[in-house]
Design a protein around this motif. Sequence first.
Motif, PDB file in Angstrom:
ATOM      1  N   SER A   1      47.944  89.918  81.391  1.00 45.02           N
ATOM      2  CA  SER A   1      46.851  90.818  81.015  1.00 45.02           C
ATOM      3  C   SER A   1      46.799  91.051  79.507  1.00 45.02           C
ATOM      4  CB  SER A   1      47.035  92.164  81.716  1.00 45.02           C
ATOM      5  OG  SER A   1      48.163  92.847  81.178  1.00 45.02           O
ATOM      6  N   GLU A   2      45.737  91.702  79.097  1.00 45.18           N
ATOM      7  CA  GLU A   2      45.690  92.247  77.741  1.00 45.18           C
ATOM      8  C   GLU A   2      46.696  93.396  77.644  1.00 45.18           C
ATOM      9  OE1 GLU A   2      43.662  91.209  74.883  1.00 45.18           O
ATOM     10  OE2 GLU A   2      44.013  89.546  76.272  1.00 45.18           O
ATOM     11  N   PRO A   3      47.242  93.667  76.460  1.00 42.83           N
ATOM     12  CA  PRO A   3      48.306  94.666  76.349  1.00 42.83           C
ATOM     13  C   PRO A   3      47.809  96.103  76.462  1.00 42.83           C
ATOM     14  CG  PRO A   3      47.758  93.789  74.189  1.00 42.83           C
ATOM     15  CD  PRO A   3      46.978  92.978  75.188  1.00 42.83           C
ATOM     16  N   ILE A   4      48.658  96.921  77.047  1.00 42.99           N
ATOM     17  CA  ILE A   4      48.452  98.370  77.075  1.00 42.99           C
ATOM     18  C   ILE A   4      49.431  98.984  76.081  1.00 42.99           C
ATOM     19  CG2 ILE A   4      48.647 100.465  78.475  1.00 42.99           C
ATOM     20  CD1 ILE A   4      48.057  98.647  80.924  1.00 42.99           C
ATOM     21  N   TYR A   5      48.894  99.719  75.109  1.00 44.85           N
ATOM     22  CA  TYR A   5      49.765 100.359  74.125  1.00 44.85           C
ATOM     23  C   TYR A   5      50.499 101.538  74.765  1.00 44.85           C
ATOM     24  CZ  TYR A   5      51.280 103.251  70.239  1.00 44.85           C
ATOM     25  OH  TYR A   5      52.033 104.018  69.390  1.00 44.85           O
ATOM     26  N   LEU A   6      51.797 101.643  74.481  1.00 47.41           N
ATOM     27  CA  LEU A   6      52.615 102.703  75.079  1.00 47.41           C
ATOM     28  C   LEU A   6      53.042 103.749  74.060  1.00 47.41           C
ATOM     29  CD1 LEU A   6      54.809 100.428  77.380  1.00 47.41           C
ATOM     30  CD2 LEU A   6      52.850 101.837  78.050  1.00 47.41           C
ATOM     31  N   ASN A   7      53.879 103.361  73.111  1.00 44.05           N
ATOM     32  CA  ASN A   7      54.316 104.297  72.081  1.00 44.05           C
ATOM     33  C   ASN A   7      54.884 103.520  70.912  1.00 44.05           C
ATOM     34  OD1 ASN A   7      57.024 103.590  72.576  1.00 44.05           O
ATOM     35  ND2 ASN A   7      57.412 105.359  73.867  1.00 44.05           N
ATOM     36  N   SER A   8      55.356 104.235  69.889  1.00 42.82           N
ATOM     37  CA  SER A   8      55.968 103.607  68.717  1.00 42.82           C
ATOM     38  C   SER A   8      57.230 104.350  68.285  1.00 42.82           C
ATOM     39  CB  SER A   8      54.975 103.567  67.549  1.00 42.82           C
ATOM     40  OG  SER A   8      53.810 102.853  67.874  1.00 42.82           O
ATOM     41  N   SER A   9      57.841 105.092  69.199  1.00 44.63           N
ATOM     42  CA  SER A   9      58.924 106.001  68.827  1.00 44.63           C
ATOM     43  C   SER A   9      60.256 105.311  68.592  1.00 44.63           C
ATOM     44  CB  SER A   9      59.097 107.077  69.901  1.00 44.63           C
ATOM     45  OG  SER A   9      59.503 106.505  71.132  1.00 44.63           O
ATOM     46  N   GLY A  10      60.386 104.067  69.044  1.00 41.15           N
ATOM     47  CA  GLY A  10      61.632 103.331  68.894  1.00 41.15           C
ATOM     48  C   GLY A  10      61.480 101.969  69.536  1.00 41.15           C
ATOM     49  N   PHE A  11      62.570 101.240  69.617  1.00 40.47           N
ATOM     50  CA  PHE A  11      62.486  99.873  70.134  1.00 40.47           C
ATOM     51  C   PHE A  11      63.317  99.718  71.399  1.00 40.47           C
ATOM     52  CE2 PHE A  11      65.355 100.207  66.485  1.00 40.47           C
ATOM     53  CZ  PHE A  11      66.570  99.781  67.000  1.00 40.47           C
ATOM     54  N   ASP A  12      63.395  98.493  71.896  1.00 42.37           N
ATOM     55  CA  ASP A  12      64.126  98.153  73.125  1.00 42.37           C
ATOM     56  C   ASP A  12      63.615  98.923  74.353  1.00 42.37           C
ATOM     57  OD1 ASP A  12      65.592  96.578  71.469  1.00 42.37           O
ATOM     58  OD2 ASP A  12      67.509  97.566  71.787  1.00 42.37           O
ATOM     59  N   PRO A  13      62.317  98.937  74.595  1.00 38.60           N
ATOM     60  CA  PRO A  13      61.809  99.663  75.763  1.00 38.60           C
ATOM     61  C   PRO A  13      62.052  98.884  77.052  1.00 38.60           C
ATOM     62  CG  PRO A  13      60.013  98.538  74.682  1.00 38.60           C
ATOM     63  CD  PRO A  13      61.237  98.285  73.838  1.00 38.60           C
TER      64      PRO A  13
ATOM     65  N   ASP B   1      58.550 100.624  61.991  1.00 39.49           N
ATOM     66  CA  ASP B   1      57.287 100.668  62.713  1.00 39.49           C
ATOM     67  C   ASP B   1      57.405  99.740  63.912  1.00 39.49           C
ATOM     68  OD1 ASP B   1      55.455 102.409  61.057  1.00 39.49           O
ATOM     69  OD2 ASP B   1      56.170 101.001  59.536  1.00 39.49           O
ATOM     70  N   THR B   2      57.555 100.342  65.086  1.00 38.11           N
ATOM     71  CA  THR B   2      57.884  99.596  66.309  1.00 38.11           C
ATOM     72  C   THR B   2      56.881  99.963  67.400  1.00 38.11           C
ATOM     73  OG1 THR B   2      59.409 101.357  66.966  1.00 38.11           O
ATOM     74  CG2 THR B   2      60.337  99.536  65.727  1.00 38.11           C
ATOM     75  N   HIS B   3      55.929  99.093  67.629  1.00 36.74           N
ATOM     76  CA  HIS B   3      54.844  99.372  68.573  1.00 36.74           C
ATOM     77  C   HIS B   3      55.168  98.731  69.922  1.00 36.74           C
ATOM     78  CE1 HIS B   3      53.038 100.774  64.993  1.00 36.74           C
ATOM     79  NE2 HIS B   3      52.703  99.590  64.531  1.00 36.74           N
ATOM     80  N   ASN B   4      55.145  99.528  70.971  1.00 26.29           N
ATOM     81  CA  ASN B   4      55.556  99.085  72.305  1.00 26.29           C
ATOM     82  C   ASN B   4      54.345  98.909  73.217  1.00 26.29           C
ATOM     83  OD1 ASN B   4      58.367  99.155  71.718  1.00 26.29           O
ATOM     84  ND2 ASN B   4      58.318 101.383  71.891  1.00 26.29           N
ATOM     85  N   TYR B   5      54.347  97.778  73.947  1.00 27.84           N
ATOM     86  CA  TYR B   5      53.209  97.396  74.778  1.00 27.84           C
ATOM     87  C   TYR B   5      53.679  96.963  76.162  1.00 27.84           C
ATOM     88  CZ  TYR B   5      50.815  97.026  70.246  1.00 27.84           C
ATOM     89  OH  TYR B   5      50.295  97.279  69.002  1.00 27.84           O
ATOM     90  N   LEU B   6      52.712  96.945  77.088  1.00 29.99           N
ATOM     91  CA  LEU B   6      52.930  96.473  78.454  1.00 29.99           C
ATOM     92  C   LEU B   6      51.863  95.448  78.802  1.00 29.99           C
ATOM     93  CD1 LEU B   6      54.000  96.652  81.445  1.00 29.99           C
ATOM     94  CD2 LEU B   6      52.400  98.572  81.739  1.00 29.99           C
ATOM     95  N   VAL B   7      52.290  94.313  79.380  1.00 29.62           N
ATOM     96  CA  VAL B   7      51.365  93.368  80.002  1.00 29.62           C
ATOM     97  C   VAL B   7      51.847  93.109  81.430  1.00 29.62           C
ATOM     98  CG1 VAL B   7      50.588  92.235  77.888  1.00 29.62           C
ATOM     99  CG2 VAL B   7      52.636  91.395  79.045  1.00 29.62           C
ATOM    100  N   THR B   8      50.938  92.693  82.293  1.00 31.73           N
ATOM    101  CA  THR B   8      51.276  92.469  83.704  1.00 31.73           C
ATOM    102  C   THR B   8      50.663  91.153  84.182  1.00 31.73           C
ATOM    103  OG1 THR B   8      49.324  93.675  84.499  1.00 31.73           O
ATOM    104  CG2 THR B   8      51.349  94.941  84.177  1.00 31.73           C
TER     105      THR B   8
END
Length: 540
Positions: A117-129, A101-108
């Motif tokens: 910033s607060e995180p923006i959820y991207l995907n959970s399909s894998g890691f090392d984004p 279970d690998t949840h990927n996020y973006l902050v700026t």
Amino acid sequence: MSTIVNPILPGYHPDPSIVRAGEDYYIAVSTFEWFPGVQIYHSRDLANWELIGYPLTRSSQLDMIGNINSGGVWAPCLSYSNGKFYLIYTDVKSRQGAFKDTHNYLVTADKIEGPWSEPIYLNSSGFDPSLYHEEDGTKWLVNMIWDHRKGRNSFGGIVLQEYSEAEKKLVGPIRNIFKGTPLGLTEAPHIYKRNGYYYLITAEGGTGYQHAVTSARSTSLFGPYEVDPTNPILTSHPDDELQKAGHGSLVETPEGEWYMAHLCGRPVKDKKCILGRETALQKCMWTSDDWIRVDGGSGPQTEIEVPGLVAKRAVSINERDDFNSSKLDHCWNSLRRPFTEEWMSLEERTGYLRLRGQESMSSLHKQSLIARRLESLHAEIETCMEFQPDNFQQMAGLIIYYDTDDYVYLRMSHDEAKGSVLGVIQSKHGIYDELLEEEIELPVQKVYLKARLEEEWLTFYYSLDGETWERVIGDIDYSHLSDEDADYIRFTGTFVGMCVQDVSGQLKTADFDYFSYKELKKGGSEYETSSHLSGRLGRS
């Protein structure tokens, strides 16, 4: 001619992501279950690096309560485009068995110091984004995809999808652009563009002793990608001082020179890397037919000479924190949760760090532990503690810590017959042990504690006055505090610090007057040395 000495970030600093913004260089590294999330280092010359802070400082950005060992923040990617910093990171909730279970996020942030910033959820399909910024302004997320199905390659390739900054989400089709090379375990993708080619840099071979950096290129972002005929472009050979070389990230200087940041390890006996995976830097060059190569060959170099580089500053590795500030220094970390008044304070007693005991060393939730990275195989740490335990379920002291399964702990507690006592707990592979045949009676509640670490050997001392020291126990083999000494792969490194437990639930406190960290010469004498890291006690 000046020299960069590797590793540039010694101790637990894995999965480096390097970027340049103007004349400034930054490296972001993984922090896993340690809080705050993601360390960011700054340099103007690639030789001298300063820890300037952490972008993930709030539970709203990173909630790791209950996260497994070696879960949490994996492989951040730091990038810069049009005056803005972008940080992509994974919060790993589970990692054993068929599923991850690998949840990927973006902050700026507009400035590297934040606010982020607060995180923006991207995907959970894998890691090392990672995030690639195209010249036309579009942005593209790439990550490895995890395939849980029976009989399939779990490392299912590198997928790419557009990120819409306006909509703050991924949009459009998901494309699998690269299935990897025969080395396998394809992960850690980064895309770079040069001379009409898109270069896909990946890590392969696993993050242990077969680790490597591989390269592929295409004239289209979407592929197909041609594999570099000389892969791997970086990997460790048996006689190299730096082992586990892999997980590369590239940066170009204003003068057009190229460098690769990568992780590595420095083993002691039985190939155990007590310090964890560290960050090194290699100089690169381009061939006439536009392939990238590491200068000096595919093996990692311990020193690289760079014309015109500012020489690294000489810094004595002798740091002492007297806890006189209202904020903790940047070097300090906690397990899974932020620094809050619920369990720690620098103000309840001026000049002291007060820790309020909560759960045990086995807890994945509320440990009252503050620690810093061990960055040398030869070091001495010391603290002074005041503690008045009322029962055997209350303890506090000096800890050498890897995770909930592996640590060595010099602690004060209470014995019904003797009163306050000093003992040593060792947890090895999750098996609890007490190393002293007879605990030491303490006539006072104030005690000085010291640990000396020399490669894989650990010795504890105590003092009642800070001047005369008594040996508690020596020749403790603590090499089990390493990635390699476990049944299932893990990823962090050794920390040294202070902690308090009160499993009776009474929230007993301990006060720490100072914490001293000194690096030593081999053999145990003190020394002053050239350090790659400066200002490591900057305030957070």
